[in-house]
Design an enzyme around this catalytic site. Sequence first.
Site, PDB file in Angstrom:
ATOM      1  N   PRO A   2      44.162  46.200  60.900  1.00  0.00           N
ATOM      2  CA  PRO A   2      43.063  46.812  60.318  1.00  0.00           C
ATOM      3  C   PRO A   2      43.484  47.355  58.957  1.00  0.00           C
ATOM      4  O   PRO A   2      44.727  48.076  58.561  1.00  0.00           O
ATOM      5  CB  PRO A   2      42.608  48.052  61.129  1.00  0.00           C
ATOM      6  N   GLU A   3      42.952  46.831  57.796  1.00  0.00           N
ATOM      7  CA  GLU A   3      43.202  47.767  56.531  1.00  0.00           C
ATOM      8  C   GLU A   3      41.660  48.430  56.243  1.00  0.00           C
ATOM      9  O   GLU A   3      40.988  48.483  57.204  1.00  0.00           O
ATOM     10  CB  GLU A   3      43.228  46.623  55.485  1.00  0.00           C
TER      11      GLU A   3
END
Length: 276
Positions: A2-3
């Site tokens: 996840p960014e």
Amino acid sequence: MPELPEVEVTRRGIEPYVAGRRVERVDVRTRALRWPVPADFASTLGKKRVRKVERRGKYLLFEIEDGWFIVHLGMTGTLRVLPHTAEPPAPAKHDHIDWIFDEFILRFRDPRRFGAVLWHPRDAGDVLDHPLLATLGVEPFAPEFTGALMHRRTRGRKVSVKQALLAGDIVVGVGNIYASESLFRAGIRPTTPAGRVSLARYDLLATAVRATLAAAIDKGGSTLRDFVGSNGESGYFQLDYFVYDRAGLPCRVCGTPIKQIVQGQRSTYFCPHCQR
DNA sequence: TCCATCACCTGAGCGC
DNA sequence: TGCGCTCAGGTGATGG
């Protein structure tokens, strides 16, 4: 992995369920995440109502009456909304925490346990004063994030522009994937010393960062290995990558083979013709 | 102050 | 088929 887009997609998926709803119970099966989950986490949250879910960088902030619980998805973390039936889905090996509401369960899964679940009481001050949040850079969609800001903050710095972008002290939420993609869109070679990038090119980069992240959010984030949104569905932004994970493949713009290098122990991808 | 490196962690992919 | 190795990467801590 996840960014910011994946975190934002998760937030948007979760908030309609949890905002205004009361946590009936919290089941903490694993306390050993990046930092230990507080021993009294379950008792602190029990019977409390969630007011809203916000995001700061890659941190999700769940506000309840007397504080906030903070969730970071780390590398492989996901938050999923599951039905709360008579026989709810049994937790799997890496399902570490359940927040049990009356009609659904919010389940935190994180195989690599790089994620974190923390508690910040209201009497300790605003959540943005939390040590992990207080030193973060500006939000990429905030008006304060400009090429001029990046230009000013990188004068005299020898570190590469890609590593400066990743560091999070100027702008938050740009991880390894979107750093490579943003630099491609801006036509900037990732190895260029941050202190030698001109103001005009930082203007391009700020625009590229916003465009890249916005496009990724629109597509539901990326699905590399582990990421799925709160409804369990995959994102599709990885289909639009210009350079990331495309070493040796032709550049989508000029056809030159994409190069892969290592910077700061992280893979970087770029087009040697389009990025100078 | 800046920068590089390490540590944390587990699953996927690969070679043998 | 199974074993062992390498790689992936967000981010705080540490040391030069």
